[in-house]
Design a protein around this motif. Structure first.
Motif, PDB file in Angstrom:
ATOM      1  N   GLU A 182       0.833  -1.210   0.000  1.00 22.75           N
ATOM      2  CA  GLU A 182       0.000   0.000   0.000  1.00 22.75           C
ATOM      3  C   GLU A 182       0.862   1.253   0.000  1.00 22.75           C
ATOM      4  O   GLU A 182       0.561   2.234  -0.681  1.00 22.75           O
ATOM      5  CB  GLU A 182      -0.930  -0.028   1.213  1.00 22.75           C
ATOM      6  N   ARG A 183       1.963   1.230   0.751  1.00 26.04           N
ATOM      7  CA  ARG A 183       2.888   2.364   0.745  1.00 26.04           C
ATOM      8  C   ARG A 183       3.536   2.533  -0.632  1.00 26.04           C
ATOM      9  O   ARG A 183       3.706   3.648  -1.119  1.00 26.04           O
ATOM     10  CB  ARG A 183       3.980   2.131   1.796  1.00 26.04           C
ATOM     11  N   LEU A 184       3.924   1.418  -1.254  1.00 28.27           N
ATOM     12  CA  LEU A 184       4.528   1.497  -2.583  1.00 28.27           C
ATOM     13  C   LEU A 184       3.544   2.095  -3.581  1.00 28.27           C
ATOM     14  O   LEU A 184       3.902   2.986  -4.373  1.00 28.27           O
ATOM     15  CB  LEU A 184       4.956   0.105  -3.045  1.00 28.27           C
ATOM     16  N   ALA A 185       2.293   1.618  -3.564  1.00 36.11           N
ATOM     17  CA  ALA A 185       1.293   2.130  -4.496  1.00 36.11           C
ATOM     18  C   ALA A 185       1.048   3.615  -4.274  1.00 36.11           C
ATOM     19  O   ALA A 185       0.906   4.388  -5.236  1.00 36.11           O
ATOM     20  CB  ALA A 185      -0.007   1.343  -4.346  1.00 36.11           C
ATOM     21  N   GLU A 186       1.013   4.046  -3.018  1.00 39.40           N
ATOM     22  CA  GLU A 186       0.786   5.458  -2.719  1.00 39.40           C
ATOM     23  C   GLU A 186       1.950   6.314  -3.207  1.00 39.40           C
ATOM     24  O   GLU A 186       1.742   7.374  -3.830  1.00 39.40           O
ATOM     25  CB  GLU A 186       0.594   5.634  -1.218  1.00 39.40           C
ATOM     26  N   GLU A 187       3.172   5.869  -2.965  1.00 42.87           N
ATOM     27  CA  GLU A 187       4.326   6.670  -3.382  1.00 42.87           C
ATOM     28  C   GLU A 187       4.512   6.640  -4.893  1.00 42.87           C
ATOM     29  O   GLU A 187       4.972   7.628  -5.491  1.00 42.87           O
ATOM     30  CB  GLU A 187       5.577   6.166  -2.661  1.00 42.87           C
ATOM     31  N   GLN A 188       4.164   5.529  -5.524  1.00 40.33           N
ATOM     32  CA  GLN A 188       4.206   5.503  -6.986  1.00 40.33           C
ATOM     33  C   GLN A 188       3.181   6.464  -7.577  1.00 40.33           C
ATOM     34  O   GLN A 188       3.443   7.129  -8.581  1.00 40.33           O
ATOM     35  CB  GLN A 188       3.955   4.080  -7.489  1.00 40.33           C
ATOM     36  N   LEU A 189       2.007   6.537  -6.950  1.00 42.75           N
ATOM     37  CA  LEU A 189       0.989   7.480  -7.411  1.00 42.75           C
ATOM     38  C   LEU A 189       1.473   8.918  -7.245  1.00 42.75           C
ATOM     39  O   LEU A 189       1.317   9.754  -8.153  1.00 42.75           O
ATOM     40  CB  LEU A 189      -0.308   7.259  -6.642  1.00 42.75           C
ATOM     41  N   GLN A 190       2.077   9.212  -6.092  1.00 36.45           N
ATOM     42  CA  GLN A 190       2.596  10.561  -5.870  1.00 36.45           C
ATOM     43  C   GLN A 190       3.673  10.916  -6.884  1.00 36.45           C
ATOM     44  O   GLN A 190       3.706  12.045  -7.414  1.00 36.45           O
ATOM     45  CB  GLN A 190       3.143  10.664  -4.448  1.00 36.45           C
ATOM     46  N   LEU A 191       4.564   9.962  -7.173  1.00 40.33           N
ATOM     47  CA  LEU A 191       5.613  10.203  -8.158  1.00 40.33           C
ATOM     48  C   LEU A 191       5.015  10.437  -9.541  1.00 40.33           C
ATOM     49  O   LEU A 191       5.437  11.350 -10.269  1.00 40.33           O
ATOM     50  CB  LEU A 191       6.582   9.014  -8.185  1.00 40.33           C
ATOM     51  N   THR A 192       4.024   9.642  -9.902  1.00 41.35           N
ATOM     52  CA  THR A 192       3.412   9.781 -11.222  1.00 41.35           C
ATOM     53  C   THR A 192       2.669  11.109 -11.343  1.00 41.35           C
ATOM     54  O   THR A 192       2.730  11.777 -12.393  1.00 41.35           O
ATOM     55  CB  THR A 192       2.445   8.617 -11.483  1.00 41.35           C
ATOM     56  N   GLU A 193       1.971  11.507 -10.275  1.00 41.73           N
ATOM     57  CA  GLU A 193       1.271  12.791 -10.309  1.00 41.73           C
ATOM     58  C   GLU A 193       2.267  13.951 -10.413  1.00 41.73           C
ATOM     59  O   GLU A 193       2.021  14.926 -11.153  1.00 41.73           O
ATOM     60  CB  GLU A 193       0.406  12.941  -9.060  1.00 41.73           C
ATOM     61  N   ALA A 194       3.386  13.873  -9.690  1.00 41.54           N
ATOM     62  CA  ALA A 194       4.403  14.919  -9.782  1.00 41.54           C
ATOM     63  C   ALA A 194       5.022  14.949 -11.177  1.00 41.54           C
ATOM     64  O   ALA A 194       5.297  16.035 -11.736  1.00 41.54           O
ATOM     65  CB  ALA A 194       5.486  14.685  -8.726  1.00 41.54           C
ATOM     66  N   THR A 195       5.239  13.776 -11.754  1.00 41.99           N
ATOM     67  CA  THR A 195       5.785  13.709 -13.107  1.00 41.99           C
ATOM     68  C   THR A 195       4.803  14.291 -14.117  1.00 41.99           C
ATOM     69  O   THR A 195       5.195  15.007 -15.054  1.00 41.99           O
ATOM     70  CB  THR A 195       6.115  12.250 -13.456  1.00 41.99           C
ATOM     71  N   LEU A 196       3.523  13.985 -13.928  1.00 40.14           N
ATOM     72  CA  LEU A 196       2.510  14.538 -14.820  1.00 40.14           C
ATOM     73  C   LEU A 196       2.500  16.060 -14.757  1.00 40.14           C
ATOM     74  O   LEU A 196       2.436  16.742 -15.809  1.00 40.14           O
ATOM     75  CB  LEU A 196       1.133  13.989 -14.444  1.00 40.14           C
ATOM     76  N   ALA A 244      -4.389  -2.162  -3.413  1.00 34.04           N
ATOM     77  CA  ALA A 244      -3.479  -2.414  -2.289  1.00 34.04           C
ATOM     78  C   ALA A 244      -4.168  -2.140  -0.966  1.00 34.04           C
ATOM     79  O   ALA A 244      -3.980  -2.875   0.019  1.00 34.04           O
ATOM     80  CB  ALA A 244      -2.228  -1.552  -2.429  1.00 34.04           C
ATOM     81  N   THR A 245      -4.985  -1.104  -0.920  1.00 31.40           N
ATOM     82  CA  THR A 245      -5.743  -0.807   0.300  1.00 31.40           C
ATOM     83  C   THR A 245      -6.737  -1.926   0.590  1.00 31.40           C
ATOM     84  O   THR A 245      -6.910  -2.332   1.755  1.00 31.40           O
ATOM     85  CB  THR A 245      -6.483   0.533   0.159  1.00 31.40           C
ATOM     86  N   PRO A 257      -8.773   1.793  10.619  1.00 33.41           N
ATOM     87  CA  PRO A 257      -9.191   2.938  11.445  1.00 33.41           C
ATOM     88  C   PRO A 257      -8.766   4.266  10.821  1.00 33.41           C
ATOM     89  O   PRO A 257      -7.742   4.353  10.128  1.00 33.41           O
ATOM     90  CB  PRO A 257      -8.462   2.700  12.779  1.00 33.41           C
ATOM     91  N   ALA A 258      -9.559   5.282  11.071  1.00 37.24           N
ATOM     92  CA  ALA A 258      -9.264   6.602  10.504  1.00 37.24           C
ATOM     93  C   ALA A 258      -8.217   7.364  11.309  1.00 37.24           C
ATOM     94  O   ALA A 258      -7.644   8.339  10.821  1.00 37.24           O
ATOM     95  CB  ALA A 258     -10.551   7.417  10.405  1.00 37.24           C
ATOM     96  N   ASP A 259      -7.982   6.950  12.551  1.00 41.53           N
ATOM     97  CA  ASP A 259      -7.074   7.694  13.424  1.00 41.53           C
ATOM     98  C   ASP A 259      -5.704   7.020  13.541  1.00 41.53           C
ATOM     99  O   ASP A 259      -5.074   7.060  14.605  1.00 41.53           O
ATOM    100  CB  ASP A 259      -7.693   7.847  14.811  1.00 41.53           C
ATOM    101  N   LEU A 260      -5.241   6.397  12.474  1.00 35.71           N
ATOM    102  CA  LEU A 260      -3.929   5.759  12.511  1.00 35.71           C
ATOM    103  C   LEU A 260      -2.825   6.801  12.598  1.00 35.71           C
ATOM    104  O   LEU A 260      -2.984   7.937  12.152  1.00 35.71           O
ATOM    105  CB  LEU A 260      -3.722   4.915  11.253  1.00 35.71           C
ATOM    106  N   PRO A 261      -1.667   6.426  13.170  1.00 35.08           N
ATOM    107  CA  PRO A 261      -0.511   7.332  13.148  1.00 35.08           C
ATOM    108  C   PRO A 261      -0.123   7.637  11.703  1.00 35.08           C
ATOM    109  O   PRO A 261      -0.432   6.866  10.790  1.00 35.08           O
ATOM    110  CB  PRO A 261       0.581   6.526  13.868  1.00 35.08           C
ATOM    111  N   PRO A 262       0.548   8.738  11.463  1.00 36.64           N
ATOM    112  CA  PRO A 262       0.936   9.097  10.084  1.00 36.64           C
ATOM    113  C   PRO A 262       1.873   8.052   9.493  1.00 36.64           C
ATOM    114  O   PRO A 262       2.675   7.441  10.214  1.00 36.64           O
ATOM    115  CB  PRO A 262       1.617  10.451  10.247  1.00 36.64           C
ATOM    116  N   PRO A 263       1.792   7.839   8.181  1.00 33.56           N
ATOM    117  CA  PRO A 263       2.655   6.825   7.543  1.00 33.56           C
ATOM    118  C   PRO A 263       4.094   7.286   7.443  1.00 33.56           C
ATOM    119  O   PRO A 263       4.392   8.484   7.463  1.00 33.56           O
ATOM    120  CB  PRO A 263       2.017   6.657   6.164  1.00 33.56           C
ATOM    121  N   ILE A 264       4.975   6.317   7.315  1.00 31.84           N
ATOM    122  CA  ILE A 264       6.396   6.571   7.099  1.00 31.84           C
ATOM    123  C   ILE A 264       6.733   6.103   5.688  1.00 31.84           C
ATOM    124  O   ILE A 264       6.299   5.031   5.254  1.00 31.84           O
ATOM    125  CB  ILE A 264       7.261   5.831   8.139  1.00 31.84           C
TER     126      ILE A 264
END
Length: 465
Positions: A182-196, A244-245, A257-264
């Motif tokens: 899930e972290r990989l998919a999120e960071e790949q999405l962020q990278l792709t959006e920044a590249t776009l 992935a989620t 849960p919605a109140d999870l600690p922030p991701p690393i």
């Protein structure tokens, strides 16, 4: 009295004979050492292995909500209950029976049967009250059949306990793996959006140059195609993130849960990768799946003992002691005592080959258990070897890939300056942009693979004892 002494003697010899063969575990079918030997830190508890607070929360939730783990715990409880059922069969079963009967006999039958002359001229009526404690078909385990069945039930319970440990370790690893995915998919999405966004800015520049007559329609078409490809990649990454989620929710067994600690981020993940491997012989006592296979082998071996004992006679005992009287108020007087004593011997003569087939089946199942035990050891050896090989190479690969990203970014910066100065063509800039994009994606994949291999090695080593 003679029969009582004989039975007492038989009872005292119930542990004198056993048909269960001695079990000798096969030699582990693996090498004495791993192909790659690497020193490192001892395998920690999972809380220390996965120090990300967000991941720890998810693992804790999974340990209470995951259905596979819940079923494994219930299977262990069922096996434990089966032990009590099996042991109860080797203990005397005593029942307290009370009864009251009343009957009427014709006068002729009554006088002929015992000279009863009570009642009227048509016949006699009488009643009887009985109270007795009865011992019913208690088997005296001369040849160890019941003891072998008890041993088999105990070993299967122990196997289920180890199976529960194995499932628990699998759940921890599965949550960690799906979280990293899930972290990989999120960071790949962020990278792709920044590249776009970067490529859209480049497209704007290409349009301006084209409108000013400083670039050809080919350059503009290339820039537009590049943006469309990035848009398609964004849609793909969004789909992968949602999938992935979904996988993470399934591994946890409950909504996130919605109140999870922030991701690393993957690059900063504190998962320990420098684990030290135990020797192959140590794995035999650390891996729960190997211990489970060993207990299953022991249970199958005990079944052979029970099948062998079935060929021999069975001695059972039935007895009762109580009181009988025609009136309730005189029931417990000493003269109204009653007792019965009935030992029995059952010798198998003809069973249509059932006993021989049962013994053969027990031996075959033991051979299957031996093969499963050896296969489990081989699988463990390979998993640890793969984990050590990954650990030995990922650090070098990650360093080299990081340098590749830096060089690609440097080339892109130079290509951008040269293009704006009119020194190089749009094609050179396009190639540099794609190279950076691919190198960054590869860097994320390498780091993700490094972390998942560390998780796999943790599972392969059996976790913390």
């Amino acid at each position: 009295m003679t029969m009582r002494v004989l039975t007492l003697g038989l009872l005292l010899t119930t542990t004198a004979c056993s048909m269960t063969p001695k079990l000798t575990l096969p030699t582990p079918p693996v090498a004495a050492t791993y192909p790659v030997e690497i020193d490192g830190e001892a395998v920690p508890e999972w809380q220390a292995m996965f120090a990300d607070a967000r991941l720890q929360t998810l693992i804790t939730l999974a340990l209470s909500e995951n259905r596979d783990l819940r079923m494994a715990a219930l299977n262990a409880e069922a096996a434990r209950a089966q032990i009590r059922v099996q042991r109860a069969q080797g203990l005397p079963s005593v029942n307290l029976d009370t009864a009251y009967t009343r009957q009427r006999q014709p006068v002729g039958v009554a006088r002929a049967g015992g000279g009863l002359n009570t009642g009227d001229a048509a016949g006699a009526s009488f009643g009887q009250v009985t109270v007795q404690a009865a011992l019913t078909n208690f088997e005296i385990d001369l040849f160890g059949r019941l003891r072998a069945q008890n041993a088999a039930a105990t070993e299967r319970y122990l196997a289920s306990r180890e199976g529960q440990r194995a499932v628990r370790l699998t759940v921890i690893g599965a949550v960690a793996d799906t979280y990293l995915a899930e972290r990989l998919a999120e960071e790949q999405l962020q990278l792709t959006e920044a590249t776009l966004a970067e490529w859209q800015a480049s497209l704007t520049l290409a349009r301006q140059l084209h409108d000013a007559g400083q670039s050809s329609g080919l350059d503009l078409a290339q820039a537009e195609g590049q943006v469309r490809q990035a848009q398609a990649d964004v849609a793909q990454r969004q789909r992968e993130r949602q999938q992935a989620t979904n996988g993470l929710v399934a591994a946890v067994g409950a909504p996130i849960p919605a109140d999870l600690p922030p991701p690393i981020s993957l690059g900063a993940q504190p998962i320990r990768t420098a684990l030290a491997a135990y020797t192959p012989s140590d794995l035999l006592t650390r891996r729960p799946d190997i211990m489970q296979a060993e207990h299953e082998l022991s249970a199958a071996n005990a079944d052979i003992g029970a099948a062998r004992a079935a060929f021999f006679p069975r001695l059972s005992l039935t007895g009762a002691f109580g009181f009988a009287s025609a009136a309730l108020q005189t029931l417990f007087q000493s003269g109204n005592q009653s007792w019965s004593y009935a030992p029995a011997v059952s010798v198998p003569i003809f069973r249509g080959g059932e006993l021989k087939a049962t013994l053969d089946l027990s031996r075959i199942r033991t051979s299957i258990a031996v093969a499963n035990y050896e296969k489990t050891i081989q699988t463990a050896f390979r998993e640890v070897s793969d984990g050590l090989a990954a650990r030995a190479t990922f650090s070098t690969q990650r360093t080299a890939q990081s340098e590749a990203v830096q060089q690609a970014e440097r080339r892109l910066a130079l290509a951008r300056l040269a293009y704006r100065a009119g020194v190089t063509s749009r094609l050179e800039l396009l190639d540099a942009q794609r190279t950076v994009y691919a190198a960054r994606q590869t860097m994320l994949s390498v780091r993700h693979a490094e972390l998942t291999s560390a998780t796999a090695l943790y599972r392969a080593l059996g976790g913390a004892s």
